[in-house]
Design a protein around this motif. Structure first.
Motif, PDB file in Angstrom:
ATOM      1  N   PRO A 137      41.082  47.009  48.196  1.00  0.00           N
ATOM      2  CA  PRO A 137      40.134  45.990  48.660  1.00  0.00           C
ATOM      3  C   PRO A 137      40.817  44.793  49.318  1.00  0.00           C
ATOM      4  CG  PRO A 137      39.520  46.773  46.488  1.00  0.00           C
ATOM      5  CD  PRO A 137      40.877  47.339  46.772  1.00  0.00           C
ATOM      6  N   ALA A 138      41.943  44.359  48.752  1.00  0.00           N
ATOM      7  CA  ALA A 138      42.671  43.224  49.344  1.00  0.00           C
ATOM      8  C   ALA A 138      43.232  43.594  50.708  1.00  0.00           C
ATOM      9  CB  ALA A 138      43.795  42.785  48.404  1.00  0.00           C
ATOM     10  N   ALA A 139      43.779  44.807  50.831  1.00  0.00           N
ATOM     11  CA  ALA A 139      44.326  45.242  52.123  1.00  0.00           C
ATOM     12  C   ALA A 139      43.221  45.364  53.163  1.00  0.00           C
ATOM     13  CB  ALA A 139      45.071  46.567  51.955  1.00  0.00           C
ATOM     14  N   ARG A 140      42.064  45.879  52.756  1.00  0.00           N
ATOM     15  CA  ARG A 140      40.957  46.025  53.704  1.00  0.00           C
ATOM     16  C   ARG A 140      40.412  44.667  54.140  1.00  0.00           C
ATOM     17  NH1 ARG A 140      40.101  51.221  54.251  1.00  0.00           N
ATOM     18  NH2 ARG A 140      40.254  52.663  52.491  1.00  0.00           N
ATOM     19  N   SER A 141      40.583  43.659  53.316  1.00  0.00           N
ATOM     20  CA  SER A 141      40.097  42.323  53.677  1.00  0.00           C
ATOM     21  C   SER A 141      41.126  41.524  54.469  1.00  0.00           C
ATOM     22  CB  SER A 141      39.710  41.550  52.413  1.00  0.00           C
ATOM     23  OG  SER A 141      40.859  41.226  51.646  1.00  0.00           O
ATOM     24  N   GLY A 142      42.282  42.142  54.777  1.00  0.00           N
ATOM     25  CA  GLY A 142      43.259  41.488  55.639  1.00  0.00           C
ATOM     26  C   GLY A 142      44.513  40.990  54.955  1.00  0.00           C
ATOM     27  N   ARG A 143      44.674  41.302  53.675  1.00  0.00           N
ATOM     28  CA  ARG A 143      45.901  40.919  52.977  1.00  0.00           C
ATOM     29  C   ARG A 143      47.022  41.912  53.272  1.00  0.00           C
ATOM     30  NH1 ARG A 143      46.574  35.896  50.305  1.00  0.00           N
ATOM     31  NH2 ARG A 143      44.499  35.151  49.749  1.00  0.00           N
ATOM     32  N   LEU A 144      48.253  41.403  53.298  1.00  0.00           N
ATOM     33  CA  LEU A 144      49.435  42.258  53.373  1.00  0.00           C
ATOM     34  C   LEU A 144      49.955  42.382  51.940  1.00  0.00           C
ATOM     35  CD1 LEU A 144      51.283  40.755  56.492  1.00  0.00           C
ATOM     36  CD2 LEU A 144      49.431  42.433  56.422  1.00  0.00           C
ATOM     37  N   VAL A 145      49.709  43.540  51.345  1.00  0.00           N
ATOM     38  CA  VAL A 145      49.979  43.714  49.915  1.00  0.00           C
ATOM     39  C   VAL A 145      51.343  44.362  49.709  1.00  0.00           C
ATOM     40  CG1 VAL A 145      49.168  44.706  47.747  1.00  0.00           C
ATOM     41  CG2 VAL A 145      47.509  44.009  49.500  1.00  0.00           C
ATOM     42  N   THR A 146      52.116  43.774  48.807  1.00  0.00           N
ATOM     43  CA  THR A 146      53.354  44.392  48.343  1.00  0.00           C
ATOM     44  C   THR A 146      53.188  44.703  46.869  1.00  0.00           C
ATOM     45  OG1 THR A 146      55.769  44.155  48.223  1.00  0.00           O
ATOM     46  CG2 THR A 146      54.458  42.169  47.801  1.00  0.00           C
ATOM     47  N   PHE A 147      53.989  45.623  46.366  1.00  0.00           N
ATOM     48  CA  PHE A 147      53.877  46.031  44.968  1.00  0.00           C
ATOM     49  C   PHE A 147      55.081  45.494  44.202  1.00  0.00           C
ATOM     50  CE2 PHE A 147      51.289  48.828  47.431  1.00  0.00           C
ATOM     51  CZ  PHE A 147      50.152  49.013  46.651  1.00  0.00           C
ATOM     52  N   GLY A 148      54.805  44.682  43.188  1.00  0.00           N
ATOM     53  CA  GLY A 148      55.870  44.090  42.389  1.00  0.00           C
ATOM     54  C   GLY A 148      56.195  44.979  41.206  1.00  0.00           C
ATOM     55  N   ILE A 149      57.435  45.428  41.120  1.00  0.00           N
ATOM     56  CA  ILE A 149      57.842  46.350  40.058  1.00  0.00           C
ATOM     57  C   ILE A 149      58.157  45.564  38.787  1.00  0.00           C
ATOM     58  CG2 ILE A 149      59.379  48.230  39.442  1.00  0.00           C
ATOM     59  CD1 ILE A 149      57.742  48.686  42.046  1.00  0.00           C
ATOM     60  N   GLN A 150      57.533  45.943  37.684  1.00  0.00           N
ATOM     61  CA  GLN A 150      57.796  45.285  36.408  1.00  0.00           C
ATOM     62  C   GLN A 150      59.286  45.386  36.072  1.00  0.00           C
ATOM     63  OE1 GLN A 150      55.662  43.615  34.158  1.00  0.00           O
ATOM     64  NE2 GLN A 150      57.643  43.086  33.274  1.00  0.00           N
ATOM     65  N   PRO A 151      59.992  44.255  35.930  1.00  0.00           N
ATOM     66  CA  PRO A 151      61.427  44.325  35.610  1.00  0.00           C
ATOM     67  C   PRO A 151      61.650  44.618  34.131  1.00  0.00           C
ATOM     68  CG  PRO A 151      60.743  42.045  35.802  1.00  0.00           C
ATOM     69  CD  PRO A 151      59.532  42.871  36.122  1.00  0.00           C
ATOM     70  N   HIS A 152      62.670  45.403  33.842  1.00  0.00           N
ATOM     71  CA  HIS A 152      63.000  45.733  32.455  1.00  0.00           C
ATOM     72  C   HIS A 152      64.368  45.206  32.048  1.00  0.00           C
ATOM     73  CE1 HIS A 152      59.451  48.182  31.749  1.00  0.00           C
ATOM     74  NE2 HIS A 152      59.600  48.661  32.979  1.00  0.00           N
ATOM     75  N   TYR A 153      65.088  44.628  32.986  1.00  0.00           N
ATOM     76  CA  TYR A 153      66.367  43.982  32.684  1.00  0.00           C
ATOM     77  C   TYR A 153      66.668  43.012  33.814  1.00  0.00           C
ATOM     78  CZ  TYR A 153      67.812  47.837  35.737  1.00  0.00           C
ATOM     79  OH  TYR A 153      67.908  48.730  36.770  1.00  0.00           O
TER      80      TYR A 153
END
Length: 360
Positions: A137-153
């Motif tokens: 939905p955010a991408a369709r509304s014009g956002r440039l979405v990146t995916f933040g990887i949960q850090p474990h260290y």
């Protein structure tokens, strides 16, 4: 608001993979090697998109030097791509993604593009799919979405993304407060404790037309080069060979520096999905199956009283080890590598010497 239902997986496959020498080499980088499963990482990247809504065939962006590998590996998984865009020279991620966006926009400017590096491992595919669905939905509304990887260290070799305020009621999509490049140890440890910073895995979802507009606003030389390169391209079946002079006129720049750090449209979806960039032999040891003594072995191996080792035989002589601990041994037809696991990042020094002819 995008009205298109199409989603193009854009597979970035231009890396050289030198950190996994001697198995990965410029003529056959790690994305084309079956390191974790019986398929290559490029094949796994294409296949993990299966099941996403509106999915079109993959658009592969890679080096012209690897076209035979790409064709062979696509055929092996019976995948007929939308196109194979062949870069005459590596110019980093912004020009590569710009080529793909131009190709898509000529057919459907409102289509979404899911940009994925082909040399990563994602162990939890359902979590990946849920994150993509949350981002749509955010991408369709014009956002440039990146995916933040949960850090474990507290990793100092990755870039980080700091999330800002929530952009949806479910609190699954957030504004981007900050991009941080490879922080020192102390700062990385603070990020880990703070809970708002995520590893930057280089995976994106956005509308092709919106991305091109933002690229034109923030990195016009990249946008112009991609447009000219594709306009002057040669087509051989599903292979697209951009005009070399036009493409190579582009600045050598990442998508983060060119667009994501400058745009007001950036958003981030945090996700924990068993991600690894397999950036070293130690990282490969960490994601492979191991025995009760912490050993991971492939090929013709004898390992007596060993613990915590990665012993990997692929085309080279068999390996016998006695009393070895926390080490890496790689045996290939191109060379043999032996080192402590905690020196895995130092393979670059070996590669530099090999380039200078040290093994000739």
């Amino acid at each position: 608001m995008s009205t298109s239902s199409s989603l193009y997986p854009v597979i970035l496959s231009g890396g050289s993979g030198t950190r996994l020498w001697p198995l990965s080499r410029p003529e056959c980088p790690k994305q084309f090697i079956p390191l974790v499963t019986d398929r290559s990482m490029m094949q796994e990247t294409i296949l993990r998109a299966s099941g996403l809504a509106g999915l079109a065939p993959a658009l592969v962006v890679s080096s012209a030097n690897h076209v035979s590998l790409i064709v062979e590996q696509l055929a092996a998984i019976d995948h007929d791509p939308s196109a194979i865009l062949l870069e005459p020279e590596g110019r980093n991620t912004a020009p590569a993604i710009a080529l793909a966006a131009q190709w898509i926009a000529k057919r459907d400017r409102d289509a979404l593009m899911l940009v994925m590096p082909s040399d990563h491992v994602i162990a939890d595919v359902p979590s990946f799919h849920r994150a993509v669905a949350a981002a749509m939905p955010a991408a369709r509304s014009g956002r440039l979405v990146t995916f933040g990887i949960q850090p474990h260290y507290a990793e100092t070799g990755y870039g980080y993304i700091a999330k800002g305020s929530a952009l949806d009621a479910a609190e699954s999509v957030f504004s981007v407060a900050q991009f941080v490049e490879k922080p020192p140890r102390e700062r990385a440890e603070a990020f880990l404790k703070g809970g708002v910073h995520y590893w930057n895995g280089g995976i994106f979802l956005f509308n092709a037309g919106v991305f091109l507009d933002e690229l034109a606003a923030h990195a016009p030389e990249v946008a112009s080069a991609a447009q000219k390169a594709l306009s002057g391209a040669r087509h051989v079946g599903d292979q697209v060979l951009p005009d070399a002079a036009a493409f190579c006129a582009s600045p050598d720049i990442s998508i983060d520096v060119a667009v994501m750090e400058r745009t007001g449209r950036a958003a981030v979806v945090p996700v924990d999905m068993g991600w690894s960039d397999v950036g070293s032999w130690d990282a490969l040891w960490a994601i492979r199956d191991r025995d009760s003594s912490g050993n991971s072995e492939k090929g013709a191996v004898i390992n007596v009283d060993g613990a915590g080792n990665l012993i990997y035989v692929d085309g080279g002589p068999p390996v016998a080890a006695v009393g070895l601990t926390n080490s890496v041994v790689v045996s290939t037809a191109q060379g043999v590598l032996i080192m402590p696991r905690d020196r895995a990042q130092d393979v670059k020094a070996v590669v530099d010497l090999v380039k200078k002819g040290a093994l000739d």
